[in-house]
Design a protein around this motif. Structure first.
Motif, PDB file in Angstrom:
ATOM      1  N   LEU A   7       0.829  -1.199   0.000  1.00 30.47           N
ATOM      2  CA  LEU A   7       0.000   0.000   0.000  1.00 30.47           C
ATOM      3  C   LEU A   7       0.865   1.251   0.000  1.00 30.47           C
ATOM      4  O   LEU A   7       0.559   2.230  -0.695  1.00 30.47           O
ATOM      5  CB  LEU A   7      -0.928  -0.027   1.221  1.00 30.47           C
ATOM      6  N   ALA A  10       2.259   1.762  -3.479  1.00 28.89           N
ATOM      7  CA  ALA A  10       1.225   2.241  -4.375  1.00 28.89           C
ATOM      8  C   ALA A  10       0.958   3.726  -4.173  1.00 28.89           C
ATOM      9  O   ALA A  10       0.800   4.485  -5.135  1.00 28.89           O
ATOM     10  CB  ALA A  10      -0.058   1.441  -4.172  1.00 28.89           C
ATOM     11  N   GLU A  11       0.939   4.172  -2.914  1.00 31.08           N
ATOM     12  CA  GLU A  11       0.710   5.588  -2.623  1.00 31.08           C
ATOM     13  C   GLU A  11       1.859   6.451  -3.124  1.00 31.08           C
ATOM     14  O   GLU A  11       1.643   7.556  -3.617  1.00 31.08           O
ATOM     15  CB  GLU A  11       0.489   5.787  -1.119  1.00 31.08           C
ATOM     16  N   VAL A  15      -0.756   5.504  -7.578  1.00 36.14           N
ATOM     17  CA  VAL A  15      -1.755   4.598  -8.165  1.00 36.14           C
ATOM     18  C   VAL A  15      -2.394   3.765  -7.065  1.00 36.14           C
ATOM     19  O   VAL A  15      -2.123   3.967  -5.884  1.00 36.14           O
ATOM     20  CB  VAL A  15      -1.126   3.685  -9.254  1.00 36.14           C
ATOM     21  N   ASP A  16      -3.237   2.810  -7.461  1.00 38.12           N
ATOM     22  CA  ASP A  16      -4.001   2.024  -6.499  1.00 38.12           C
ATOM     23  C   ASP A  16      -3.431   0.612  -6.345  1.00 38.12           C
ATOM     24  O   ASP A  16      -2.770   0.090  -7.232  1.00 38.12           O
ATOM     25  CB  ASP A  16      -5.459   1.920  -6.962  1.00 38.12           C
ATOM     26  N   LEU A  17      -3.753   0.009  -5.206  1.00 39.49           N
ATOM     27  CA  LEU A  17      -3.407  -1.389  -4.945  1.00 39.49           C
ATOM     28  C   LEU A  17      -4.687  -2.202  -5.155  1.00 39.49           C
ATOM     29  O   LEU A  17      -5.660  -2.039  -4.434  1.00 39.49           O
ATOM     30  CB  LEU A  17      -2.897  -1.547  -3.510  1.00 39.49           C
ATOM     31  N   VAL A  18      -4.695  -3.069  -6.182  1.00 38.70           N
ATOM     32  CA  VAL A  18      -5.896  -3.812  -6.553  1.00 38.70           C
ATOM     33  C   VAL A  18      -5.691  -5.293  -6.281  1.00 38.70           C
ATOM     34  O   VAL A  18      -4.672  -5.862  -6.678  1.00 38.70           O
ATOM     35  CB  VAL A  18      -6.218  -3.590  -8.058  1.00 38.70           C
ATOM     36  N   CYS A  29      -2.143  -9.251  -5.258  1.00 43.97           N
ATOM     37  CA  CYS A  29      -2.476  -7.856  -5.503  1.00 43.97           C
ATOM     38  C   CYS A  29      -1.561  -7.300  -6.583  1.00 43.97           C
ATOM     39  O   CYS A  29      -0.475  -7.821  -6.824  1.00 43.97           O
ATOM     40  CB  CYS A  29      -2.331  -7.020  -4.231  1.00 43.97           C
ATOM     41  N   ILE A  31      -0.213  -3.373  -8.330  1.00 39.26           N
ATOM     42  CA  ILE A  31      -0.202  -1.916  -8.225  1.00 39.26           C
ATOM     43  C   ILE A  31      -0.500  -1.363  -9.613  1.00 39.26           C
ATOM     44  O   ILE A  31       0.340  -1.429 -10.508  1.00 39.26           O
ATOM     45  CB  ILE A  31       1.169  -1.417  -7.711  1.00 39.26           C
ATOM     46  N   ASP A  33      -3.359   1.595 -11.969  1.00 35.78           N
ATOM     47  CA  ASP A  33      -4.362   2.653 -11.960  1.00 35.78           C
ATOM     48  C   ASP A  33      -5.723   1.966 -12.052  1.00 35.78           C
ATOM     49  O   ASP A  33      -6.006   1.308 -13.051  1.00 35.78           O
ATOM     50  CB  ASP A  33      -4.128   3.600 -13.139  1.00 35.78           C
ATOM     51  N   TYR A  34      -6.574   2.109 -11.023  1.00 38.28           N
ATOM     52  CA  TYR A  34      -7.819   1.352 -10.941  1.00 38.28           C
ATOM     53  C   TYR A  34      -8.785   1.686 -12.077  1.00 38.28           C
ATOM     54  O   TYR A  34      -9.432   0.794 -12.618  1.00 38.28           O
ATOM     55  CB  TYR A  34      -8.492   1.592  -9.581  1.00 38.28           C
TER      56      TYR A  34
END
Length: 141
Positions: A7, A10-11, A15-18, A29, A31, A33-34
């Motif tokens: 996390l 990703a921050e 971008v996001d952690l999916v 998971c 990393i 862009d959601y």
């Protein structure tokens, strides 16, 4: 790596952690862009939908006292449906006194299947259901 480290990474990247596979052990998971991830996923689903073929069931109704020329017309219609890739439901409908001679009319469905034996195979054998006898034909593979 731990979820806290992922996390944090990703921050930092903005971008996001999916979670790709949340049921796996440990969860997988990525990393990314959601918004872009969701867009690509829906695009893949639409593409898969375009490629699949929907098989329809076409129904052809017959009566026990059908004449040979009428039967041949119905057979030709069924042949077109089967060649197109659809399944055909052949229904032999009985009315009034015709109900007493149901067992004598099975040969009509047998003749129908025999005439289409070069392109079709019987998927479900003739079966009596109420006032009708039905049979399913599908394309030969």
């Amino acid at each position: 790596m731990s979820s806290k480290e992922a996390l944090k990474l990703a921050e930092e990247a903005g971008v996001d952690l999916v979670k790709i596979a949340p049921t796996a052990n440990p969860p997988v998971c990525r990393i990314v862009d959601y918004g872009k991830f969701k867009y690509e996923q829906t695009r893949k689903e639409k593409e898969a939908k375009k490629k699949q073929k929907v098989i329809e069931i076409k129904e052809i109704r017959l009566s026990p006292n059908i004449d040979t020329n009428d039967l041949n017309t119905k057979i030709n219609a069924a042949r077109k449906f089967i060649i197109k890739g659809d399944r055909v439901k052949v229904t032999l409908r009985f009315r009034g006194r015709e109900m007493t001679h149901m067992n004598n009319s099975k040969h009509i469905l047998d003749d129908f299947a025999e005439a289409l034996s070069d392109v079709a195979v019987i998927e479900k054998a003739p079966k009596v259901e109420g006032r009708s006898m039905t049979m399913f034909l599908a394309e030969k593979r």
